[in-house]
Design a protein around this motif. Sequence first.
Motif, PDB file in Angstrom:
ATOM      1  N   MET A   1       0.835  -1.197   0.000  1.00  0.00           N
ATOM      2  CA  MET A   1       0.000   0.000   0.000  1.00  0.00           C
ATOM      3  C   MET A   1       0.875   1.254   0.000  1.00  0.00           C
ATOM      4  N   THR A   2       0.499   2.250  -0.776  1.00  0.00           N
ATOM      5  CA  THR A   2       1.221   3.512  -0.770  1.00  0.00           C
ATOM      6  C   THR A   2       0.273   4.630  -0.373  1.00  0.00           C
ATOM      7  N   THR A   3       0.842   5.771  -0.041  1.00  0.00           N
ATOM      8  CA  THR A   3       0.027   6.939   0.288  1.00  0.00           C
ATOM      9  C   THR A   3       0.411   8.119  -0.597  1.00  0.00           C
ATOM     10  N   ASP A   4       0.824   7.784  -1.839  1.00  0.00           N
ATOM     11  CA  ASP A   4       1.242   8.871  -2.725  1.00  0.00           C
ATOM     12  C   ASP A   4       0.054   9.656  -3.261  1.00  0.00           C
ATOM     13  N   GLY A   5      -1.150   9.073  -3.211  1.00  0.00           N
ATOM     14  CA  GLY A   5      -2.356   9.823  -3.527  1.00  0.00           C
ATOM     15  C   GLY A   5      -2.523  10.213  -4.980  1.00  0.00           C
ATOM     16  N   LYS A   6      -1.821   9.545  -5.906  1.00  0.00           N
ATOM     17  CA  LYS A   6      -1.913   9.937  -7.305  1.00  0.00           C
ATOM     18  C   LYS A   6      -3.338   9.842  -7.828  1.00  0.00           C
ATOM     19  N   ASP A   7      -4.096   8.851  -7.338  1.00  0.00           N
ATOM     20  CA  ASP A   7      -5.451   8.652  -7.822  1.00  0.00           C
ATOM     21  C   ASP A   7      -6.486   9.136  -6.817  1.00  0.00           C
ATOM     22  N   GLN A   8      -6.077   9.913  -5.854  1.00  0.00           N
ATOM     23  CA  GLN A   8      -7.002  10.363  -4.828  1.00  0.00           C
ATOM     24  C   GLN A   8      -7.157  11.874  -4.877  1.00  0.00           C
ATOM     25  N   ASP A   9      -8.297  12.324  -4.380  1.00  0.00           N
ATOM     26  CA  ASP A   9      -8.587  13.745  -4.350  1.00  0.00           C
ATOM     27  C   ASP A   9      -7.823  14.396  -3.210  1.00  0.00           C
ATOM     28  N   LEU A  10      -7.022  15.386  -3.532  1.00  0.00           N
ATOM     29  CA  LEU A  10      -6.236  16.074  -2.514  1.00  0.00           C
ATOM     30  C   LEU A  10      -6.925  17.343  -2.026  1.00  0.00           C
ATOM     31  N   ASN A  11      -8.155  17.579  -2.461  1.00  0.00           N
ATOM     32  CA  ASN A  11      -8.864  18.788  -2.095  1.00  0.00           C
ATOM     33  C   ASN A  11      -9.717  18.559  -0.848  1.00  0.00           C
ATOM     34  N   PHE A  12      -9.492  19.363   0.181  1.00  0.00           N
ATOM     35  CA  PHE A  12     -10.244  19.288   1.422  1.00  0.00           C
ATOM     36  C   PHE A  12     -11.257  20.430   1.421  1.00  0.00           C
ATOM     37  N   SER A  13     -12.529  20.100   1.608  1.00  0.00           N
ATOM     38  CA  SER A  13     -13.579  21.084   1.397  1.00  0.00           C
ATOM     39  C   SER A  13     -14.684  20.941   2.434  1.00  0.00           C
ATOM     40  N   VAL A  14     -15.192  22.086   2.918  1.00  0.00           N
ATOM     41  CA  VAL A  14     -16.339  22.097   3.826  1.00  0.00           C
ATOM     42  C   VAL A  14     -17.310  23.177   3.382  1.00  0.00           C
ATOM     43  N   ASP A  15     -18.581  22.983   3.745  1.00  0.00           N
ATOM     44  CA  ASP A  15     -19.597  24.011   3.603  1.00  0.00           C
ATOM     45  C   ASP A  15     -19.963  24.497   4.995  1.00  0.00           C
ATOM     46  N   ILE A  16     -19.916  25.816   5.205  1.00  0.00           N
ATOM     47  CA  ILE A  16     -20.321  26.409   6.480  1.00  0.00           C
ATOM     48  C   ILE A  16     -21.756  26.896   6.316  1.00  0.00           C
ATOM     49  N   LEU A  17     -22.647  26.392   7.154  1.00  0.00           N
ATOM     50  CA  LEU A  17     -24.067  26.699   7.038  1.00  0.00           C
ATOM     51  C   LEU A  17     -24.441  27.812   8.022  1.00  0.00           C
ATOM     52  N   PHE A  18     -25.080  28.866   7.502  1.00  0.00           N
ATOM     53  CA  PHE A  18     -25.441  30.029   8.312  1.00  0.00           C
ATOM     54  C   PHE A  18     -26.962  30.173   8.401  1.00  0.00           C
ATOM     55  N   SER A  19     -27.414  30.719   9.515  1.00  0.00           N
ATOM     56  CA  SER A  19     -28.856  30.941   9.708  1.00  0.00           C
ATOM     57  C   SER A  19     -29.350  32.172   8.958  1.00  0.00           C
ATOM     58  N   GLU A  20     -28.425  33.007   8.515  1.00  0.00           N
ATOM     59  CA  GLU A  20     -28.755  34.207   7.757  1.00  0.00           C
ATOM     60  C   GLU A  20     -27.530  34.597   6.934  1.00  0.00           C
ATOM     61  N   PRO A  21     -27.695  35.482   5.956  1.00  0.00           N
ATOM     62  CA  PRO A  21     -26.524  35.908   5.170  1.00  0.00           C
ATOM     63  C   PRO A  21     -25.463  36.552   6.054  1.00  0.00           C
ATOM     64  N   LEU A  22     -24.215  36.288   5.729  1.00  0.00           N
ATOM     65  CA  LEU A  22     -23.083  36.810   6.487  1.00  0.00           C
ATOM     66  C   LEU A  22     -22.295  37.798   5.633  1.00  0.00           C
ATOM     67  N   GLN A  23     -22.029  38.962   6.189  1.00  0.00           N
ATOM     68  CA  GLN A  23     -21.115  39.914   5.554  1.00  0.00           C
ATOM     69  C   GLN A  23     -19.809  39.902   6.333  1.00  0.00           C
ATOM     70  N   PHE A  24     -18.684  39.782   5.609  1.00  0.00           N
ATOM     71  CA  PHE A  24     -17.396  39.729   6.297  1.00  0.00           C
ATOM     72  C   PHE A  24     -16.314  40.371   5.442  1.00  0.00           C
ATOM     73  N   GLU A  25     -15.230  40.739   6.118  1.00  0.00           N
ATOM     74  CA  GLU A  25     -14.076  41.345   5.461  1.00  0.00           C
ATOM     75  C   GLU A  25     -12.933  40.330   5.427  1.00  0.00           C
ATOM     76  N   LEU A  26     -12.305  40.196   4.293  1.00  0.00           N
ATOM     77  CA  LEU A  26     -11.211  39.224   4.165  1.00  0.00           C
ATOM     78  C   LEU A  26     -10.061  39.545   5.107  1.00  0.00           C
ATOM     79  N   ASP A  27      -9.733  40.831   5.242  1.00  0.00           N
ATOM     80  CA  ASP A  27      -8.612  41.157   6.113  1.00  0.00           C
ATOM     81  C   ASP A  27      -8.920  40.841   7.575  1.00  0.00           C
TER      82      ASP A  27
END
Length: 301
Positions: free
Chosen positions: A1-27
């Motif tokens: 077994m290897t863990t080189d991940g050539k055939d695996q998805d390397l993207n880690f992703s989540v959805d953050i669920l909010f009760s209302e629209p959120l306004q935010f500043e990147l900085d």
Amino acid sequence: MTTDGKDQDLNFSVDILFSEPLQFELDEIVAAVNEDFPTCQIKDVGINPSNSLKTDNPILAALEPVEAHDGQMIQMIGIGFPDEEFRNADHTETIWRSGGFGKEALAKHQSYLNVSVKAVNGSLAARFRAARLLNAVTAVFAQLPITLGIYIKWGAHLVSPDHWQNAAEQAMTGDWPLTTWLSYRAGWDAGPDRSSQFAVGYTTGLKQFLPYELQIEAAPIKPTDVIQMLAAAAWMPLQGGSVYEDGNTVGVEEGVRYVLRQPRNPDDSPGDVFVLLHPDSPVDEVAKFGKRPSKARYHQA
């Protein structure tokens, strides 16, 4: 077994669920992450069209880690409205994998933000760092009172904001938050009469880090014990450095030793799951998996 991940998805992703629209500043997000998580510093890449974003408008923004090995670009994406198809889908299995949490978050969220980080390569260390970076950035959003939950895409489960923040703190110490980053499903292996005394279970999300998932065949234990054993068996290769092979045995201190069997694909290549067999399982090991390889190794947590 290897863990080189050539055939695996390397993207880690989540959805953050909010009760209302959120306004935010990147900085402000950059400053909060850098203050809360000094070992996971991030910066603005200087290409964002606006510093001010709101989740009821389309969002496409990017940040990046100060340390390149922590991950590639941190992407934030929003479509400006809830995904009704996702919200109204049958999430029975998702809620099971989420330990019962998430039904209200799925039903009541009014906006969401997708955040993702791609690992710099397929090594286990790079995967850990990418997941840790993602956890740190999104933990800042999890602190907000309007955050209902976090949907972890690689585990297909939801966690509470508190659990997500705790996972970020744990990951900063170098520990794997295995009860948050992975999901587990267990239940009685019962027929129509519901009389079985055997339980079964499986992991979801381990393949984001290793080339396999884990599964427990019918075992004379409770479903809660199945989940504990799956978490321990995941800890051994992730935190403990164990390398699993077909025919190995695994167990916890002074506990039962399970045999690890790896089904073969039609072309006789190794499958992408390791099955844990309890010594008192009714499953016919040889009939289902064939004879064990001659060399065996015992792994203990």
